[in-house]
Motif scaffolding. Structure first.
Motif, short mmCIF file in Angstrom:
data_model
loop_
_atom_site.label_atom_id
_atom_site.label_comp_id
_atom_site.label_asym_id
_atom_site.label_seq_id
_atom_site.Cartn_x
_atom_site.Cartn_y
_atom_site.Cartn_z
N ALA A 100 -2.09 -0.76 -25.14
CA ALA A 100 -2.96 -1.76 -25.09
C ALA A 100 -3.10 -2.51 -26.49
N ALA A 101 -2.28 -1.93 -27.63
CA ALA A 101 -2.46 -2.29 -28.97
C ALA A 101 -1.50 -3.40 -29.16
N VAL A 102 -1.98 -4.46 -30.03
CA VAL A 102 -1.13 -5.46 -30.71
C VAL A 102 -0.29 -4.99 -31.66
N ARG A 103 0.49 -5.74 -32.18
CA ARG A 103 1.47 -5.41 -33.18
C ARG A 103 0.75 -5.22 -34.55
N ASP A 104 -0.30 -5.78 -34.84
CA ASP A 104 -0.81 -6.13 -36.19
C ASP A 104 -2.07 -5.09 -36.17
N SER A 105 -2.27 -4.02 -35.28
CA SER A 105 -3.26 -3.35 -35.25
C SER A 105 -2.69 -1.91 -35.94
N TYR A 106 -3.22 -1.23 -36.94
CA TYR A 106 -2.59 -0.28 -37.90
C TYR A 106 -3.47 1.01 -38.09
N ALA A 107 -4.33 1.24 -37.29
CA ALA A 107 -5.28 2.62 -37.43
C ALA A 107 -4.96 3.45 -36.35
N CYS A 108 -4.75 4.76 -36.50
CA CYS A 108 -4.51 5.61 -35.55
C CYS A 108 -3.32 5.58 -34.57
N ARG A 109 -2.24 5.11 -35.16
CA ARG A 109 -1.10 4.93 -34.47
C ARG A 109 0.20 5.23 -35.17
N LYS A 110 1.06 5.82 -34.28
CA LYS A 110 2.05 6.52 -34.88
C LYS A 110 3.22 5.19 -35.49
N GLY A 111 3.65 5.54 -36.72
CA GLY A 111 4.56 4.44 -37.31
C GLY A 111 3.82 3.32 -38.04
#
Length: 437
Positions: A100-111
């Motif tokens: 559900a996340a977009v490319r430019d969301s950066y918190a709590c995501r692997k990588g």
């Protein structure tokens, strides 16, 4: 929108529970609650498996404490058994929330992460003239729990799993139907997923391609302040209508050349510096850490570990002068470890060191040495000659051939012959001059 079901069997699987126990115990094996769980880990995991399959999981056993970094926050540290539960849930559910996340969301995501968010934000700062920085007022305490449950229901359809989610969400409230506990692994993923509709609204409805979000801090870039003011009003209306959230008073619209504070850094089109608040925090922690060592509360190993984590935050920015200033002003331990002689004195000793003789040789030993003469600085194309003395006695045959090629001398001609030829020419020229006179 596809909904995922039949996930509780994967969550309660014995292998997944063992993996969750291993993740929860990383860095915590010295804690009393971790040791107590580990003493009978098979029985504890079997009981947790039975509770998951029955949908009757006990949650809400929190240890509350307050931190001031940089503002006052109430932290809810779950018991070790609940942390194992949170890891078991996210091992299976995190990939579903990731879609559900977009490319430019950066918190709590692997990588992803903070540094990549800063790097992406600076790339947009270089290509756009204006920015709009937004922040949500008391985000974790303001999350609307019924809305969060509805969003989770759009992704999951397993009733047992949704029941466990309801128990975790309802275990903490700052107001009726509001709030998520800061400190839980599930809270981080729920809070990040809660703003996924905002990401879609900004990137798809408003068609703003230059957009970066890290949890509740997000920035939109544009080419004029007027268009960004319109974006701000649209975002404010969407948050109040769809997510029951409000923006705080930190909304900023300004030119990128003036700098922008983001995630503890100050971003400019050509550089990244530390924000003023980050400098204050670094100085305070630096002094507190060294004071703990001087009082005997910490060992040097503990100080090194804490300092390493402290420096990891400031190293990505251009902060060399600031770090040297803090070290010179407050670095009691570092000053104690400085060498007695200056660097210049050490360089002078190295220059006087004979070539080809070990440093252990006593100065009173009678032995002829080849010392390095002072020579003018060579060009960059002959940098390999900087540390050489007499080529006839030091250079290997291959290196001598390279030197001859660099000096444009014929093969077999030595430097002494060349120098003697120059001296003969000089003597002949001076004799002719005297004769003419």
């Amino acid at each position: 929108m596809k909904r995922h079901g039949q996930l509780m069997a994967q969550i309660a699987d014995a292998e997944n529970l063992r993996l969750a126990f291993w993740k929860a115990s990383k860095g915590k094996r010295g804690k009393a609650d971790c040791r107590a769980f580990q003493a009978q880990w098979e029985e504890h995991l079997a009981a947790l498996r039975a509770e998951l399959l029955a949908g009757e999981v006990a949650v809400g056993d929190y240890h509350y404490f307050t931190v001031q970094d940089p503002k006052k926050r109430l932290i809810c540290a779950a018991a070790f058994r609940e942390r194992v539960l949170h890891h078991a849930l996210m091992n299976v559910c995190e990939p579903v929330l990731e879609r559900a996340a977009v490319r430019d969301s950066y918190a709590c995501r692997k990588g992803k992460g903070r540094l990549l968010a800063v790097e992406r934000a600076q790339s947009y700062t270089r290509t756009h003239c204006w920015f709009l920085k937004l922040d949500i007022r008391k985000y974790f305490d303001s999350i609307h729990q019924p809305t969060l449950r509805a969003l989770l229901g759009q992704k999951f359809k397993d009733p047992l799993l949704l029941g466990v989610f309801d128990r975790i969400i309802g275990s903490y409230q700052t107001a009726p139907g509001r709030g998520l506990p800061i400190g839980n692994l599930t809270s981080q993923h729920f809070a990040n997923y809660y703003l996924a509709p905002l990401d879609r609204f900004v990137t798809e409805t408003l068609q703003r391609g230059a957009y970066v979000r890290y949890m509740d801090d997000f920035v939109v870039w544009g080419d004029s302040g007027r268009e960004l003011r319109a974006v701000c009003e649209r975002v404010r209306e969407f948050l109040a209508r769809e997510l029951k959230l409000d923006l705080n008073d930190k909304t900023i619209i300004n030119r990128t050349t003036f700098g922008m504070d983001f995630l503890g850094y100050r971003l400019f089109p050509g550089t990244v510096r530390l924000a003023r608040r980050s400098k204050v925090r670094f100085t305070r922690k630096f002094r507190r850490y060294e004071a703990a060592l001087m009082r005997g509360e910490w060992s040097e190993l503990v100080l090194q570990q804490r300092m390493q984590a402290l420096l990891a935050f400031v190293m990505p920015a251009h902060s060399g002068a600031f770090r040297r200033h803090v070290l010179q002003r407050f670095g009691v331990v570092a000053k104690r470890l400085e060498p007695c002689e200056s660097g210049r004195q050490l360089e002078q000793r190295c220059e006087l060191l004979p070539v080809g003789v070990s440093q252990q040789q006593q100065p009173d030993e009678q032995q002829q040495q080849h010392r390095v003469p002072r020579r003018p600085a060579p060009s960059s194309t002959r940098a390999w000659e900087r540390a050489l003395a007499d080529p006839a006695t030091i250079l290997s045959p291959a290196a001598s051939a390279l030197e001859q090629i660099a000096d444009n001398r014929p093969p077999g001609a030595s430097r002494e012959a060349e120098n003697s030829g120059r001296l003969s020419n000089l003597t002949f020229s001076s004799t002719n001059n005297n004769t003419n006179q």
